[in-house]
Design a protein around this motif. Structure first.
Motif, PDB file in Angstrom:
ATOM      1  N   ILE A  53       0.873  -1.164   0.000  1.00 47.60           N
ATOM      2  CA  ILE A  53       0.000   0.000   0.000  1.00 47.60           C
ATOM      3  C   ILE A  53       0.913   1.218   0.000  1.00 47.60           C
ATOM      4  N   ASP A  54       0.924   1.910  -1.138  1.00 47.18           N
ATOM      5  CA  ASP A  54       1.759   3.072  -1.430  1.00 47.18           C
ATOM      6  C   ASP A  54       3.212   2.685  -1.674  1.00 47.18           C
ATOM      7  N   CYS A  55       3.863   3.448  -2.542  1.00 48.02           N
ATOM      8  CA  CYS A  55       5.300   3.241  -2.795  1.00 48.02           C
ATOM      9  C   CYS A  55       5.951   4.614  -2.910  1.00 48.02           C
ATOM     10  N   GLY A  56       6.442   5.098  -1.799  1.00 48.59           N
ATOM     11  CA  GLY A  56       7.055   6.412  -1.730  1.00 48.59           C
ATOM     12  C   GLY A  56       8.508   6.401  -2.172  1.00 48.59           C
ATOM     13  N   PRO A  57       9.222   7.494  -1.922  1.00 48.05           N
ATOM     14  CA  PRO A  57      10.602   7.627  -2.402  1.00 48.05           C
ATOM     15  C   PRO A  57      11.594   6.660  -1.764  1.00 48.05           C
ATOM     16  N   ASP A  58      11.198   5.963  -0.698  1.00 49.10           N
ATOM     17  CA  ASP A  58      12.075   4.979  -0.055  1.00 49.10           C
ATOM     18  C   ASP A  58      11.770   3.553  -0.498  1.00 49.10           C
ATOM     19  N   PHE A  59      10.949   3.391  -1.527  1.00 52.00           N
ATOM     20  CA  PHE A  59      10.466   2.075  -1.940  1.00 52.00           C
ATOM     21  C   PHE A  59      11.598   1.085  -2.212  1.00 52.00           C
ATOM     22  N   ARG A  60      12.613   1.510  -2.965  1.00 50.48           N
ATOM     23  CA  ARG A  60      13.711   0.600  -3.294  1.00 50.48           C
ATOM     24  C   ARG A  60      14.396   0.092  -2.033  1.00 50.48           C
ATOM     25  N   GLN A  61      14.710   1.015  -1.134  1.00 51.22           N
ATOM     26  CA  GLN A  61      15.373   0.633   0.116  1.00 51.22           C
ATOM     27  C   GLN A  61      14.495  -0.312   0.923  1.00 51.22           C
ATOM     28  N   LEU A  71       6.257  -8.948  -6.498  1.00 50.53           N
ATOM     29  CA  LEU A  71       5.254  -7.937  -6.158  1.00 50.53           C
ATOM     30  C   LEU A  71       4.020  -8.165  -7.009  1.00 50.53           C
ATOM     31  N   ASP A  72       2.897  -8.421  -6.341  1.00 50.01           N
ATOM     32  CA  ASP A  72       1.658  -8.713  -7.058  1.00 50.01           C
ATOM     33  C   ASP A  72       0.847  -7.469  -7.366  1.00 50.01           C
ATOM     34  N   GLY A  73       1.164  -6.345  -6.728  1.00 49.44           N
ATOM     35  CA  GLY A  73       0.442  -5.121  -7.042  1.00 49.44           C
ATOM     36  C   GLY A  73       0.667  -4.051  -6.001  1.00 49.44           C
ATOM     37  N   ILE A  74       0.244  -2.818  -6.366  1.00 40.94           N
ATOM     38  CA  ILE A  74       0.352  -1.655  -5.499  1.00 40.94           C
ATOM     39  C   ILE A  74      -1.029  -1.034  -5.349  1.00 40.94           C
ATOM     40  N   LEU A  75      -1.436  -0.820  -4.096  1.00 40.36           N
ATOM     41  CA  LEU A  75      -2.659  -0.084  -3.801  1.00 40.36           C
ATOM     42  C   LEU A  75      -2.255   1.326  -3.375  1.00 40.36           C
ATOM     43  N   PHE A  76      -2.758   2.328  -4.077  1.00 38.35           N
ATOM     44  CA  PHE A  76      -2.428   3.705  -3.742  1.00 38.35           C
ATOM     45  C   PHE A  76      -3.542   4.333  -2.911  1.00 38.35           C
ATOM     46  N   ASP A  88       8.884   4.323 -10.081  1.00 37.40           N
ATOM     47  CA  ASP A  88       9.876   3.912 -11.080  1.00 37.40           C
ATOM     48  C   ASP A  88      10.658   2.685 -10.628  1.00 37.40           C
ATOM     49  N   ASP A  89      10.782   2.512  -9.322  1.00 40.27           N
ATOM     50  CA  ASP A  89      11.581   1.395  -8.798  1.00 40.27           C
ATOM     51  C   ASP A  89      10.854   0.065  -8.805  1.00 40.27           C
ATOM     52  N   ILE A  90       9.691   0.012  -9.451  1.00 43.85           N
ATOM     53  CA  ILE A  90       9.078  -1.303  -9.710  1.00 43.85           C
ATOM     54  C   ILE A  90       9.777  -1.997 -10.873  1.00 43.85           C
ATOM     55  N   ARG A  91      10.749  -1.348 -11.496  1.00 44.26           N
ATOM     56  CA  ARG A  91      11.383  -1.925 -12.693  1.00 44.26           C
ATOM     57  C   ARG A  91      11.899  -3.348 -12.508  1.00 44.26           C
ATOM     58  N   GLY A 128      13.663   0.569 -21.254  1.00 44.40           N
ATOM     59  CA  GLY A 128      13.966   0.336 -19.846  1.00 44.40           C
ATOM     60  C   GLY A 128      12.855   0.715 -18.898  1.00 44.40           C
ATOM     61  N   ALA A 129      11.757   1.246 -19.425  1.00 44.61           N
ATOM     62  CA  ALA A 129      10.676   1.727 -18.556  1.00 44.61           C
ATOM     63  C   ALA A 129       9.792   0.584 -18.084  1.00 44.61           C
ATOM     64  N   PRO A 130       9.326   0.657 -16.845  1.00 45.68           N
ATOM     65  CA  PRO A 130       8.361  -0.334 -16.379  1.00 45.68           C
ATOM     66  C   PRO A 130       6.977  -0.057 -16.962  1.00 45.68           C
ATOM     67  N   ALA A 131       6.094  -0.999 -16.825  1.00 46.05           N
ATOM     68  CA  ALA A 131       4.708  -0.818 -17.268  1.00 46.05           C
ATOM     69  C   ALA A 131       3.779  -1.333 -16.186  1.00 46.05           C
ATOM     70  N   VAL A 132       2.573  -0.800 -16.180  1.00 41.69           N
ATOM     71  CA  VAL A 132       1.596  -1.166 -15.158  1.00 41.69           C
ATOM     72  C   VAL A 132       0.277  -1.589 -15.795  1.00 41.69           C
ATOM     73  N   GLN A 133      -0.484  -2.321 -15.021  1.00 39.54           N
ATOM     74  CA  GLN A 133      -1.854  -2.685 -15.386  1.00 39.54           C
ATOM     75  C   GLN A 133      -2.770  -1.888 -14.469  1.00 39.54           C
ATOM     76  N   VAL A 134      -3.538  -0.961 -15.035  1.00 37.20           N
ATOM     77  CA  VAL A 134      -4.291   0.003 -14.237  1.00 37.20           C
ATOM     78  C   VAL A 134      -5.652  -0.561 -13.838  1.00 37.20           C
ATOM     79  N   ASN A 135      -5.965  -0.423 -12.547  1.00 41.53           N
ATOM     80  CA  ASN A 135      -7.265  -0.825 -12.011  1.00 41.53           C
ATOM     81  C   ASN A 135      -7.840   0.342 -11.211  1.00 41.53           C
ATOM     82  N   GLU A 136      -8.983   0.849 -11.642  1.00 43.59           N
ATOM     83  CA  GLU A 136      -9.600   1.972 -10.942  1.00 43.59           C
ATOM     84  C   GLU A 136     -10.309   1.485  -9.680  1.00 43.59           C
TER      85      GLU A 136
END
Length: 261
Positions: A53-61, A71-76, A88-91, A128-136
């Motif tokens: 749930i959320d991926c802020g600027p410390d996500f990689r760390q 990682l099965d998904g991100i809930l924002f 971006d660090d979901i790459r 090199g860019a990641p891609a996402v599957q969007v769910n509203e």
């Protein structure tokens, strides 16, 4: 289905984190590891599934610290940078798994598309860019993550709409200042509540400690954990001594196990 859900607090701090850059505040100088807080996020794991749930600027760390390999998904919850800037660090996950599912209010999706257009581009994608599957995510519409139902809970961060989430008996709310009665009904009966408690002084868009304690008492979960904590709240050890027996300050890398009913 496994009978347990594991919650890992990846970060429990505010938008600046603790210590704050350049601060000489005593909490920022603390040697207690529980007083060092990355930007707020949790990992929810069950049945070999991992959702954040959320991926802020410390996500990689946070992913490296907790050895998260899939990682099965991100809930924002909402679009503020301390909750989204790490996308971006979901790459590495994308390179191994393909498009990463994301779940968010349409307003948040639109914000992410503007700020991270290269991730959401349909054509001429940079290799090199990641891609996402969007769910509203839509108010009052539950959805499934694997074999678990997720209930969105609408709260307000001053005037900004934010989604919290209930997964089984676990409720995660952050950046809350106001919750309407119909949404409170979705929280009742939870075993574990997580909610923000910024500081002792009132704040225009966050619960302070007094408001968070009142909310915890009203919801009456078996256990409540406070997150999104500012250095201004005080030292972890001292604050926790003042809390009711079933209320705790969360801290980075704390893990909880919750039965799945």
């Amino acid at each position: 289905m496994d009978d347990m859900m594991t919650i890992t607090f990846l970060g429990t701090g505010t938008s600046q984190g603790i210590p704050v850059i350049g601060s000489n505040h005593p909490v920022c100088l603390s040697k207690d590891s529980r007083d060092k807080r990355l930007r707020v996020s949790v990992l929810v794991s069950w049945n070999d599934k991992n959702y954040v749930i959320d991926c802020g600027p410390d996500f990689r760390q946070q992913m490296l610290t907790n050895s998260v390999n899939s990682l099965d998904g991100i809930l924002f919850t909402h679009e503020h940078a301390d909750h989204t800037a790490g996308i971006d660090d979901i790459r590495p996950f994308f390179f191994r798994q393909g498009d990463i599912p994301v779940y968010a209010h349409q307003r948040v999706i639109d914000s992410l598309k503007r700020r991270f257009d290269y991730i959401f581009a349909d054509e001429n994608r940079y290799p090199g860019a990641p891609a996402v599957q969007v769910n509203e995510v839509v108010k009052d519409v539950s959805f499934e993550l694997g074999d678990l139902q997720v209930v969105p809970i609408e709260v307000y961060h001053n005037r900004l709409q934010v989604f919290g989430y209930r997964l089984g008996d676990f409720v995660y709310l952050t950046d809350v200042k106001r919750v309407e009665e119909d949404q409170i009904q979705k929280i009742l009966g939870a075993k574990v509540l997580v909610v923000n408690a910024l500081r002792e002084e009132p704040h225009h868009s966050h619960f302070n400690l007094e408001e968070a304690l009142e909310f915890a008492q009203m919801v009456d979960a078996e256990k409540t954990y406070f997150t999104h904590i500012s250095h201004m709240l005080g030292f972890h050890e001292e604050v926790e001594k003042k809390l009711p027996d079933n209320v705790f300050l969360a801290y980075d890398n704390l893990t909880l196990n919750i039965p799945i009913s």
